[in-house]
Design an enzyme around this catalytic site. Sequence first.
Site, short mmCIF file in Angstrom:
data_model
loop_
_atom_site.label_atom_id
_atom_site.label_comp_id
_atom_site.label_asym_id
_atom_site.label_seq_id
_atom_site.Cartn_x
_atom_site.Cartn_y
_atom_site.Cartn_z
N THR A 146 0.82 -1.22 0.00
CA THR A 146 0.00 0.00 0.00
C THR A 146 0.85 1.27 0.00
OG1 THR A 146 -1.58 -1.25 1.28
CG2 THR A 146 -1.90 1.12 1.24
N GLY A 185 2.72 -3.51 8.15
CA GLY A 185 2.89 -3.83 9.57
C GLY A 185 4.32 -4.21 9.89
N GLU A 428 -6.31 -7.07 3.26
CA GLU A 428 -6.48 -8.19 2.31
C GLU A 428 -7.73 -8.00 1.46
OE1 GLU A 428 -4.10 -10.22 1.85
OE2 GLU A 428 -2.99 -9.59 3.62
C1 LIG Z 1 -4.37 -1.97 10.37
C2 LIG Z 1 -3.93 -2.01 8.94
C3 LIG Z 1 -2.86 -2.81 8.58
C4 LIG Z 1 -2.39 -2.82 7.27
N1 LIG Z 1 -1.31 -3.58 6.93
C5 LIG Z 1 -0.79 -3.51 5.69
C6 LIG Z 1 0.38 -4.24 5.34
O1 LIG Z 1 0.95 -4.97 6.15
N2 LIG Z 1 0.89 -4.09 4.08
C7 LIG Z 1 0.29 -3.29 3.15
O2 LIG Z 1 0.80 -3.20 2.04
N3 LIG Z 1 -0.84 -2.61 3.44
C8 LIG Z 1 -1.40 -2.70 4.68
N4 LIG Z 1 -2.55 -2.01 4.99
C9 LIG Z 1 -3.22 -1.25 3.96
C10 LIG Z 1 -4.49 -1.95 3.49
O3 LIG Z 1 -4.15 -3.09 2.76
C11 LIG Z 1 -5.32 -0.97 2.68
O4 LIG Z 1 -5.69 0.08 3.54
C12 LIG Z 1 -6.53 -1.67 2.11
O5 LIG Z 1 -6.17 -2.49 1.03
C13 LIG Z 1 -7.60 -0.68 1.64
O6 LIG Z 1 -7.09 0.16 0.68
P1 LIG Z 1 -7.19 1.75 0.81
O7 LIG Z 1 -6.67 2.14 2.14
O8 LIG Z 1 -6.55 2.29 -0.40
O9 LIG Z 1 -8.70 2.07 0.80
P2 LIG Z 1 -9.53 2.78 -0.41
O10 LIG Z 1 -9.42 1.86 -1.55
O11 LIG Z 1 -8.99 4.14 -0.57
O12 LIG Z 1 -10.93 2.76 0.22
C14 LIG Z 1 -11.59 3.92 0.70
C15 LIG Z 1 -13.07 3.82 0.30
O13 LIG Z 1 -13.16 3.85 -1.12
C16 LIG Z 1 -13.96 2.78 -1.57
N5 LIG Z 1 -13.47 2.31 -2.87
C17 LIG Z 1 -12.20 2.08 -3.25
N6 LIG Z 1 -12.16 1.63 -4.51
C18 LIG Z 1 -13.42 1.56 -4.94
C19 LIG Z 1 -14.05 1.17 -6.17
N7 LIG Z 1 -13.33 0.73 -7.19
N8 LIG Z 1 -15.38 1.22 -6.24
C20 LIG Z 1 -16.12 1.64 -5.20
N9 LIG Z 1 -15.59 2.02 -4.02
C21 LIG Z 1 -14.27 1.99 -3.89
C22 LIG Z 1 -13.84 1.70 -0.50
O14 LIG Z 1 -14.97 0.86 -0.51
C23 LIG Z 1 -13.75 2.53 0.76
O15 LIG Z 1 -15.05 2.82 1.21
C24 LIG Z 1 -3.03 -2.01 6.29
C25 LIG Z 1 -4.15 -1.23 6.66
C26 LIG Z 1 -4.59 -1.23 7.97
C27 LIG Z 1 -5.77 -0.37 8.34
#
Ligand SMILES: Cc1cc2nc3c(=O)[nH]c(=O)nc-3n(C[C@H](O)[C@H](O)[C@H](O)COP(=O)(O)OP(=O)(O)OC[C@H]3O[C@@H](n4cnc5c(N)ncnc54)[C@H](O)[C@@H]3O)c2cc1C
Length: 667
Positions: A146, A185, A428
């Site tokens: 991410t 993480g 995930e």
């Molecule tokens: C506690 C924690 C641990 C983590 N650990 C890791 C890790 O070890 N390694 C790593 O690489 N990442 C890690 N992450 C990141 C995590 O994998 C991402 O936050 C997750 O994949 C969601 O992506 P985003 O944050 O970009 O959310 P977004 O995609 O930005 O989501 C935000 C909103 O937009 C909506 N949305 C997004 N795309 C679409 C679409 N195409 N159509 C409609 N709605 C959409 C979603 O439904 C959501 O409501 C971690 C996150 C957390 C919170």
Amino acid sequence: MPTNTDIAAERANSNINARDLTFTLYGEDGAYRRKLAFERADKDQAFEKSKKFSLMDRDKLYDEAIRMETVVAQRLQEYGYNNSKDIQTFLDRGYFLSAVFLGVHPFAIHFGGFIPSILGQGTPEQIQEFLPKAECMEYIGTYCQTELSHGSFVRGLETTATYDKSTEEFILHTPNLSAIKFWPGGLGRSCNYAVLMAQLVITGKNYGIHPFMCQLRDLNTHQPLPGVEVGDINYKFGGNALDNGYLILTHYRIPRTHLLMKYAQVSPDGTYTRQDVPPQIAYLSMTFLRTILVTASASSLAKAATIATRYSAVRRQTANRDGIERQILDYQTQQMKLFPAICTAYALHFSGAALQSAYNDILASVGNGDMSRLSELHCLTSGLKAYSADISSHHIEVCRRSCGGHGYSHASGIPDIYQQNVINCTVEGESTVLYLQVGRSLVKFLKKADSGEKLPPALAFLSESSPPTAKLTLRTESTLDFCVSVFKYNIVQLSRAVTHQIAQSLSTNSVNLEAALALHSLELVKTAQAFAQYLTVLMFVDGVKGSKLNPKEKLCMLHMCEFYAIHNIVEESGQFLKNEALNAEQLSQLCQHRTFLLTKLRPNAVALVDAFDYPDRLLNSCLGRYDGNVYEALYEYAKDSTLNQHQVHPSYHKYIKPMQQAIRAKL
Ligand SMILES: Cc1cc2nc3c(=O)[nH]c(=O)nc-3n(C[C@H](O)[C@H](O)[C@H](O)COP(=O)(O)OP(=O)(O)OC[C@H]3O[C@@H](n4cnc5c(N)ncnc54)[C@H](O)[C@@H]3O)c2cc1C
């Protein structure tokens, strides 16, 4: 302290054997191994402090968690929990770690993301080179995908890995602020390595996202290497023992052989080759993690339900005319908060087990060169992972509120469980994003069915388009048959409706497929949720029917299946009526039957949660104690507040007293 009399009576009056259910949930051998792993953590003085993690400040918390990680590393060797290739050992290690830390911990992604990525993406030679170092903790790693501006949309990642054939190296680079790696993480302070996802560029051509083994810190000094800026991302909603981190790479070089090359290779002269395998193959390790998360959500909910149910057995409120206060567990409204939670925990548990077995079957077919069930696997794991995370989080919060004021205290243990579990809705694969993928797959499967193609087993029902014919007779077996057919028909109708709407948008609005799908996202999500919900019902019913339970226990579990299926129909009744999956008369019969089933489940409520077999250490709750002595525990917990260290807090002398003196002086 003697056991609370109310909870003792609950156990004495139950008509099922909780142990029998425990063996059904985990298998006899599994139940013993799990218990052993829990006991090993519980008896170990080195792990005492994790019970107070939620009360520690961040520095102390992290320091303590790292100290425990070092002890854990020894114990893993000692107990033989170190073989990452063996699934049973993987599970035992998971049980042990969950009991040691009671939540996420600095090396969690090392075990849950870094090692599985090496195994899933590396060639046999790379596995041989990297895995032993990861298993003996010389390499402490994370999974680094991410970025600040992209998580769900993986193709949008901006970090580049440009091949330099003159030195046979990749140059990893963070091109701008939005490309900073964010969230992995353990990245902040703990890890010295990462499996890092970046856009592979060779002589100006972009080949898309690929995984790279990337050293971040010196293996002796732990200093970040030149070209690496790395740090912790600060406080989060929960899980603060884990140092989620950020990372900036500046023209940072790694050897060519550090591209994990199981599916794609770059030769020394820069020639790119890729195996001709479906894209889902490359994501099998992620698929595996999703199956694990279904069980993780089930476990979180099982813990919250255990706490809330035991507490409801010992809590008495509101005297009747005879001056007797009833156990709150006797109130119908309280039962309607707790029993759906208990049944959902069981349903998700059976779903996790069924999913695991489907995963193993499909993996075996893939091993024999048969790729035909990969889309089915993706549909099952994505739908169930999202649904189980969402629904368990919902019920955990209901459990918390069902404990009244004490549910709001950290002493209840439920706030920690909620904080840990709600992560599953995001990591995930974010839930909505997964539902959208599943919804689209269902539309594709329906089209295949309509054109006469044979569908994979879990989706075969989409070919059946006739309304439910089973009669509703309200006898357990036939009620279950009726409910399952209602769920199936509802999904067929939902899938058909959204397919029709998409086709209409394509023809009348002259939009492309992507735009047409976007216009009907809400319906796609609804369809996917209904599908996942149906899977949990089916897997629960099949799991119970196929179990070797004794008759009394089996009947009790079938009542739970019935309650779970009916509850889900009643709560979404508008949708089922609209789709003519059942009629108003049948709905009203089901509503009444659901209320009747509350009386069937009530006598066994405590036994049903005892069967989850969580020791007090894992519940970490004053309200959920096995012995039911909640008020004594709450009083001890309150006395332990750091504010109580001084009878008169220093702030009194610093602020309150001078203020009072100043006011008095003016009078
Ligand atoms: C506690 C924690 C641990 C983590 N650990 C890791 C890790 O070890 N390694 C790593 O690489 N990442 C890690 N992450 C990141 C995590 O994998 C991402 O936050 C997750 O994949 C969601 O992506 P985003 O944050 O970009 O959310 P977004 O995609 O930005 O989501 C935000 C909103 O937009 C909506 N949305 C997004 N795309 C679409 C679409 N195409 N159509 C409609 N709605 C959409 C979603 O439904 C959501 O409501 C971690 C996150 C957390 C919170």
